[in-house]
Design a protein around this motif. Structure first.
Motif, PDB file in Angstrom:
ATOM      1  N   ALA A  67      23.808  18.287  34.784  1.00 19.55           N
ATOM      2  CA  ALA A  67      23.747  17.386  33.637  1.00 19.55           C
ATOM      3  C   ALA A  67      25.151  16.944  33.232  1.00 19.55           C
ATOM      4  O   ALA A  67      25.373  15.764  32.896  1.00 19.55           O
ATOM      5  CB  ALA A  67      23.040  18.062  32.467  1.00 19.55           C
ATOM      6  N   GLN A  68      26.103  17.870  33.247  1.00 22.74           N
ATOM      7  CA  GLN A  68      27.483  17.510  32.916  1.00 22.74           C
ATOM      8  C   GLN A  68      28.070  16.553  33.955  1.00 22.74           C
ATOM      9  O   GLN A  68      28.818  15.630  33.613  1.00 22.74           O
ATOM     10  CB  GLN A  68      28.351  18.760  32.799  1.00 22.74           C
ATOM     11  N   VAL A  69      27.734  16.767  35.217  1.00 19.35           N
ATOM     12  CA  VAL A  69      28.231  15.877  36.272  1.00 19.35           C
ATOM     13  C   VAL A  69      27.672  14.475  36.081  1.00 19.35           C
ATOM     14  O   VAL A  69      28.403  13.477  36.178  1.00 19.35           O
ATOM     15  CB  VAL A  69      27.878  16.432  37.661  1.00 19.35           C
ATOM     16  N   HIS A 125      25.988  18.444  43.406  1.00 20.81           N
ATOM     17  CA  HIS A 125      25.742  17.747  42.142  1.00 20.81           C
ATOM     18  C   HIS A 125      26.484  16.410  42.100  1.00 20.81           C
ATOM     19  O   HIS A 125      25.945  15.405  41.621  1.00 20.81           O
ATOM     20  CB  HIS A 125      26.164  18.626  40.971  1.00 20.81           C
ATOM     21  N   CYS A 126      27.703  16.398  42.601  1.00 17.77           N
ATOM     22  CA  CYS A 126      28.459  15.142  42.618  1.00 17.77           C
ATOM     23  C   CYS A 126      27.825  14.126  43.566  1.00 17.77           C
ATOM     24  O   CYS A 126      27.744  12.931  43.257  1.00 17.77           O
ATOM     25  CB  CYS A 126      29.911  15.409  43.015  1.00 17.77           C
ATOM     26  N   LEU A 127      27.361  14.599  44.714  1.00 22.78           N
ATOM     27  CA  LEU A 127      26.712  13.695  45.659  1.00 22.78           C
ATOM     28  C   LEU A 127      25.430  13.118  45.068  1.00 22.78           C
ATOM     29  O   LEU A 127      25.127  11.933  45.258  1.00 22.78           O
ATOM     30  CB  LEU A 127      26.419  14.421  46.968  1.00 22.78           C
ATOM     31  N   HIS A 128      24.661  13.944  44.371  1.00 25.13           N
ATOM     32  CA  HIS A 128      23.446  13.445  43.735  1.00 25.13           C
ATOM     33  C   HIS A 128      23.769  12.312  42.758  1.00 25.13           C
ATOM     34  O   HIS A 128      23.059  11.302  42.695  1.00 25.13           O
ATOM     35  CB  HIS A 128      22.753  14.579  42.969  1.00 25.13           C
ATOM     36  N   ALA A 129      24.853  12.486  41.990  1.00 24.83           N
ATOM     37  CA  ALA A 129      25.208  11.490  40.979  1.00 24.83           C
ATOM     38  C   ALA A 129      25.766  10.211  41.596  1.00 24.83           C
ATOM     39  O   ALA A 129      25.594   9.124  41.039  1.00 24.83           O
ATOM     40  CB  ALA A 129      26.221  12.082  40.001  1.00 24.83           C
ATOM     41  N   LEU A 130      26.422  10.329  42.755  1.00 22.74           N
ATOM     42  CA  LEU A 130      27.119   9.185  43.334  1.00 22.74           C
ATOM     43  C   LEU A 130      26.329   8.464  44.423  1.00 22.74           C
ATOM     44  O   LEU A 130      26.603   7.291  44.714  1.00 22.74           O
ATOM     45  CB  LEU A 130      28.458   9.644  43.920  1.00 22.74           C
ATOM     46  N   ALA A 135      24.848   3.907  48.059  1.00 23.51           N
ATOM     47  CA  ALA A 135      23.785   3.173  48.759  1.00 23.51           C
ATOM     48  C   ALA A 135      23.758   1.713  48.343  1.00 23.51           C
ATOM     49  O   ALA A 135      23.572   0.817  49.182  1.00 23.51           O
ATOM     50  CB  ALA A 135      22.436   3.839  48.478  1.00 23.51           C
ATOM     51  N   ALA A 136      23.970   1.449  47.067  1.00 25.53           N
ATOM     52  CA  ALA A 136      23.900   0.071  46.566  1.00 25.53           C
ATOM     53  C   ALA A 136      24.999  -0.796  47.152  1.00 25.53           C
ATOM     54  O   ALA A 136      24.783  -1.988  47.429  1.00 25.53           O
ATOM     55  CB  ALA A 136      23.979   0.072  45.050  1.00 25.53           C
ATOM     56  N   GLN A 137      26.197  -0.204  47.362  1.00 23.99           N
ATOM     57  CA  GLN A 137      27.300  -1.018  47.870  1.00 23.99           C
ATOM     58  C   GLN A 137      27.523  -0.848  49.367  1.00 23.99           C
ATOM     59  O   GLN A 137      28.345  -1.554  49.960  1.00 23.99           O
ATOM     60  CB  GLN A 137      28.588  -0.685  47.121  1.00 23.99           C
ATOM     61  N   GLY A 138      26.787   0.071  49.994  1.00 20.25           N
ATOM     62  CA  GLY A 138      26.954   0.274  51.428  1.00 20.25           C
ATOM     63  C   GLY A 138      28.305   0.836  51.800  1.00 20.25           C
ATOM     64  O   GLY A 138      28.830   0.591  52.899  1.00 20.25           O
TER      65      GLY A 138
END
Length: 254
Positions: A67-69, A125-130, A135-138
């Motif tokens: 959640a903090q990430v 956790h960082c990968l989940h957030a980013l 994916a959107a910008q490829g």
């Protein structure tokens, strides 16, 4: 897709001091926007922002808390836009003191789990957030900080090394899964660095012994490690993924 470093927004975990601060300086010197994550090092993170200027800012989060990430990434996005680069450098509390380390018969799973929670859990956790932004910008660059103790456990820090070994596995599996999104995932593994808070307890004689064993005759500095991190975020590493680059003056040949 390639991008110049000056076009990137970079999130560096555990960047309030030590190696993380050196990495932040390197990216800032190349013109990137730099998000300095810290857990306890509020004052040193603020001082680093004052040193590096308006294209940097400090963001608090404990990377073991998803959640903090998520909240941190949202705050970075509001300030700079979503991060294009993740450098996962955060380290659970640890001291490289061979005399004070826990021996194998004193080691508990909780010791290893504590290290893995930050090293592997923090990366996840960082990968989940980013990942949605990547994916959107490829495009995306992920650089994870490892250790040459996996190749040469000259001092058997069981908990720390086991967690970094798991992080290397995640480096390779994440590289496989995220590659189709235009994301590279690599690891930079240092030796004993002269000096960081974690290595402050290391006797000077140990640094001298290690330096004498390297072809370059010197112990690696945080700034030298930061150079290798910069490479993986640069256009020159566009075709490199799933790799572990050891930066230790040649102490370990890999």
């Amino acid at each position: 897709m390639t991008r110049n470093i000056s076009d990137l927004t970079v999130l560096i975990t555990g960047a309030g001091r030590g190696l993380g601060a050196a990495i932040a300086r390197s990216f800032a010197q190349q013109g990137a926007q730099v998000a300095i994550n810290y857990r306890h090092s509020r004052d040193s993170a603020a001082a680093l922002v004052a040193e590096l200027g308006p294209r940097t800012a400090a963001f608090h989060a404990d990377v073991t808390d998803p959640a903090q990430v998520s909240a941190m990434v949202a705050a970075i996005t509001d300030r700079f836009g979503a991060p294009d680069v993740l450098v996962h450098n955060a380290l659970a509390d640890f001291s490289f003191n061979g005399d004070a380390r826990k021996r194998l018969d004193q080691m508990h799973w909780a010791d290893i789990a504590q290290q893995a929670q930050t090293a592997v859990g923090g990366a996840l956790h960082c990968l989940h957030a980013l990942q949605p932004h990547f994916a959107a910008q490829g495009f995306g660059r992920v650089i994870l900080i490892g250790t040459n103790l996996m190749q040469n456990p000259v001092v058997p820090y069981h908990d720390y090394t086991a967690a970094k070994g798991a992080l290397l596995a995640l480096t390779r599996t994440a590289a496989k899964e995220l590659g189709p999104l235009g994301v590279t995932v690599n690891m930079v593994s240092g030796g004993l660095l002269r000096s960081t808070d974690a290595s402050a307890a290391t006797p000077e004689a140990v640094f001298d012994i290690i330096a004498a064993q390297t072809p370059l005759g010197q112990v690696t500095t945080p700034a030298a490690m930061a150079d290798a991190v910069l490479f993986f975020a640069s256009p020159w590493a566009r075709a490199v993924t799933g790799q572990n680059l050891i930066v230790d003056g040649g102490l370990v040949f890999n």
